[in-house]
Design an enzyme around this catalytic site. Structure first.
Site, short mmCIF file in Angstrom:
data_model
loop_
_atom_site.label_atom_id
_atom_site.label_comp_id
_atom_site.label_asym_id
_atom_site.label_seq_id
_atom_site.Cartn_x
_atom_site.Cartn_y
_atom_site.Cartn_z
N GLY A 188 0.83 -1.21 0.00
CA GLY A 188 0.00 0.00 0.00
C GLY A 188 0.86 1.25 0.00
O GLY A 188 2.00 1.23 -0.46
N GLY A 193 2.04 2.55 5.40
CA GLY A 193 3.19 1.69 5.70
C GLY A 193 3.84 2.10 7.03
O GLY A 193 4.24 1.24 7.83
N GLU A 210 5.56 -3.31 0.90
CA GLU A 210 5.59 -3.11 -0.55
C GLU A 210 4.89 -1.78 -0.80
O GLU A 210 3.67 -1.72 -0.81
CB GLU A 210 4.85 -4.26 -1.25
CG GLU A 210 5.49 -5.64 -1.05
CD GLU A 210 6.74 -5.85 -1.89
OE1 GLU A 210 6.95 -5.10 -2.87
OE2 GLU A 210 7.53 -6.75 -1.56
N CYS A 244 1.69 0.24 -9.21
CA CYS A 244 2.76 0.78 -8.36
C CYS A 244 4.07 0.96 -9.11
O CYS A 244 4.87 1.82 -8.77
CB CYS A 244 2.96 -0.13 -7.15
SG CYS A 244 3.29 -1.82 -7.61
P1 NAD Z 1 -3.46 2.25 1.20
O1 NAD Z 1 -2.17 2.37 1.94
O2 NAD Z 1 -4.45 3.34 1.32
O3 NAD Z 1 -4.22 0.92 1.64
C1 NAD Z 1 -3.63 -0.35 1.65
C2 NAD Z 1 -4.31 -1.23 2.67
O4 NAD Z 1 -4.14 -0.65 3.97
C3 NAD Z 1 -5.81 -1.41 2.48
O5 NAD Z 1 -6.14 -2.76 2.70
C4 NAD Z 1 -6.41 -0.53 3.55
O6 NAD Z 1 -7.64 -0.98 4.03
C5 NAD Z 1 -5.38 -0.64 4.65
N1 NAD Z 1 -5.43 0.49 5.59
C6 NAD Z 1 -6.08 1.66 5.45
N2 NAD Z 1 -5.91 2.42 6.53
C7 NAD Z 1 -5.14 1.72 7.39
C8 NAD Z 1 -4.61 1.96 8.68
N3 NAD Z 1 -4.85 3.10 9.33
N4 NAD Z 1 -3.86 1.01 9.25
C9 NAD Z 1 -3.59 -0.13 8.60
N5 NAD Z 1 -4.06 -0.42 7.37
C10 NAD Z 1 -4.83 0.49 6.77
O7 NAD Z 1 -3.03 2.01 -0.30
P2 NAD Z 1 -3.97 1.89 -1.57
O8 NAD Z 1 -4.56 3.23 -1.86
O9 NAD Z 1 -4.89 0.73 -1.42
O10 NAD Z 1 -2.90 1.51 -2.70
C11 NAD Z 1 -2.15 2.48 -3.37
C12 NAD Z 1 -0.73 2.52 -2.87
O11 NAD Z 1 -0.18 1.24 -2.81
C13 NAD Z 1 0.19 3.30 -3.81
O12 NAD Z 1 1.09 4.08 -3.05
C14 NAD Z 1 0.94 2.21 -4.55
O13 NAD Z 1 2.18 2.59 -5.07
C15 NAD Z 1 1.07 1.18 -3.49
N6 NAD Z 1 1.23 -0.12 -4.10
C16 NAD Z 1 2.42 -0.76 -3.96
C17 NAD Z 1 2.60 -1.98 -4.56
C18 NAD Z 1 3.89 -2.74 -4.45
O14 NAD Z 1 3.90 -3.89 -4.83
N7 NAD Z 1 4.95 -2.16 -3.95
C19 NAD Z 1 1.56 -2.56 -5.29
C20 NAD Z 1 0.38 -1.88 -5.39
C21 NAD Z 1 0.21 -0.67 -4.79
#
Ligand code: NAD
Length: 456
Positions: A188, A193, A210, A244
């Site tokens: 995410g 993170g 990631e 990503c």
């Molecule tokens: P996000 O960080 O908003 O959410 C990711 C996950 O975290 C979701 O399941 C969400 O429910 C959970 N989450 C939300 N709030 C939280 C909290 N307070 N505590 C713990 N978990 C929580 O990310 P997103 O919008 O779903 O995805 C987009 C981001 O992810 C972009 O920055 C993208 O680059 C990154 N990404 C990285 C990869 C990789 O492989 N490195 C792959 C895909 C996406």
């Protein structure tokens, strides 16, 4: 309803029962996961289409197909990965034998994002299963249909003693993060993170993060421009830029910038026609919030290609921006949408300097037919992964670990790297009872010290 804490306790009891350890059990779960996808591929395609407007082809290429290939690869290598690795034993430990064994970690937490909701939930799960763990799985609440479908399918196919899906958003994640896990695998954003790593620190739980970032793409003057444009356009507009490792911005040699933009126009038109909105192959933004965010980023430059939007259907045309300044919003945050800023450079040094002055990206791309240029870019920069003369495709090599560096993440997965991520590599020395060299035991003497120095 059973509390999250009770559900995690139940997973721990299953792990402690040792049922997840045999190779046979792991293989069976992997086969069941494969069957789950094959039985339900059209329902998965439909959900992905509803969430993101993905075409069936794109869903197969980047979601279901990728997961099926990873299961195949894992099944073919599992026996070898599980086998203890013998290592040599020095004279000071003779007679003795040394080996590294691969133990499952226990109960792991997998938190997934919405952009590739099948791939990014199931790929880490394959590693967790292969290494013999139980898993709590938290898909993203944002990809509503696909996550609901996974929450229904996973318990219908996999061993429910060992795998639990937790639906919900931040509240569910927060409650999950209060529990003690043996590993947390999070995909995410950088911001969340940090929250995950902070929560993990309380239990000293190791994490794989990631994350994302701004992945640059250098276009040197000597590359095949038409090919580069085709590959960049494909990687950037795949999933409407919500990838990503999509090229986030381009740095092109100024002598070929105009030609590159023309070739990008040709590539976009050949993929999606004159009106990409009418193309069944061009996806949509996930929701209105992201639509508004990405549309807003277009203010940071001059629209050279595309620029059309439709809020109702969350459509943003494949867009190229020129005249972008480094301090514009579009160059400060990860774009995560179909907008590509194109900046120019006069000397390669300048492009490299620009990239290295910023946080280390998740991916880095360089197009050049000169191996000197290719080598120079790789040697003088750092990124999670890299492609030379292509974009995104390094992710499709199962033997290549996939992960970030610096603020783009920590740890890696895919293939062997997944197995290692979800395993503890335990060192085991077995000593013989027959010989016991007295050198190490007190009382020490100068003679013993002389001998010690010969061995160390
Ligand atoms: P996000 O960080 O908003 O959410 C990711 C996950 O975290 C979701 O399941 C969400 O429910 C959970 N989450 C939300 N709030 C939280 C909290 N307070 N505590 C713990 N978990 C929580 O990310 P997103 O919008 O779903 O995805 C987009 C981001 O992810 C972009 O920055 C993208 O680059 C990154 N990404 C990285 C990869 C990789 O492989 N490195 C792959 C895909 C996406």
């Amino acid at each position: 309803m059973t509390s999250i804490s009770d559900r995690i306790t139940a997973l721990r009891a299953s792990f402690d029962s040792r049922k997840t350890r045999p190779e046979q059990w792991r293989r069976e779960q992997l086969h069941r996961l494969m069957t789950m996808i094959m039985d339900n591929e059209s329902a998965i395609d439909e959900a992905l289409h509803e969430d993101l407007g993905k075409s069936g082809f794109e869903s197969r290429m980047t979601e279901t197909g990728t997961v099926l290939s990873e299961i195949d690869h894992t099944l073919s290598k599992l026996k070898g990965w599980m086998r203890p690795t013998k290592v040599s034993t020095p004279l000071s430990n003779q007679p003795g034998r040394s080996k590294v064994i691969h133990e499952p970690l226990g109960v792991v937490l997998i938190v997934a994002p919405w952009n590739y909701p099948v791939n990014l939930t199931l790929m880490p799960l394959i590693g967790a299963i292969a290494a013999g763990n139980c898993a709590a799985i938290k898909p993203s609440e944002v990809s509503v249909r696909t996550s609901k479908l996974l929450a229904r399918l996973i318990p219908a196919y996999l061993d429910t003693d060992a795998f639990e899906v937790f639906e919900g958003g931040a509240e569910t994640s927060t409650e999950l993060l209060e529990q003690r896990f043996d590993h947390i695998f999070f995909t995410g954003s950088e911001g969340i993170g940090r929250i995950v790593m902070t929560a993990a620190a309380k239990h000293l739980t190791p994490v794989t993060l990631e994350l994302g970032g701004k992945s640059p793409c250098i276009i040197a003057a000597d590359c095949d421009l038409a090919l580069a444009a085709r590959r960049v356009a494909w990687g950037k507009f795949l999933n409407a830029g919500q990838t990503c490792i999509a090229p986030d911005y381009v740095m092109v040699d100024e002598t070929v910038a105009q030609k590159f933009i023309e070739e990008m126009k040709n590539a976009i038109e050949s993929f999606f026609g004159k009106d990409p909105k009418a193309s069944p192959d061009y996806p949509r933004l996930i929701n209105q919030r992201h639509f508004d965010r990405v549309s807003g980023l277009m203010d940071g430059g001059t629209v050279a290609i595309g620029g059309e939007t439709d809020r109702e259907t969350r459509y943003i045309a494949p867009t190229l921006l020129t005249n972008v300044t480094p301090d514009a919003e579009v160059m400060r945050e990860e774009i995560f949408g179909p907008v590509l800023p194109v900046m120019t450079y006069t000397a390669l040094d300048e492009a490299i300097g620009f990239i290295t002055s910023r946080p280390k990206p998740l991916a880095l791309y360089v197009f050049s037919s000169s191996s000197d240029t290719q080598d120079e870019v790789i040697a003088r920069t750092s990124s999670g992964g890299a492609c030379i003369n292509d974009v995104v495709m390094h992710l499709a090599v199962p033997e290549l670990p996939f992960g970030g560096v610096g603020t783009s993440g920590m740890g890696a997965y895919h293939g062997r790297a997944s197995f290692d991520t979800f395993s503890h590599t335990r060192a085991v020395l077995t000593k013989s009872e027959y010989l016991d060299v007295p050198l190490r035991y007190p009382p020490y003497s100068s003679t013993k010290l002389r001998w010690l120095k010969r061995f160390q």
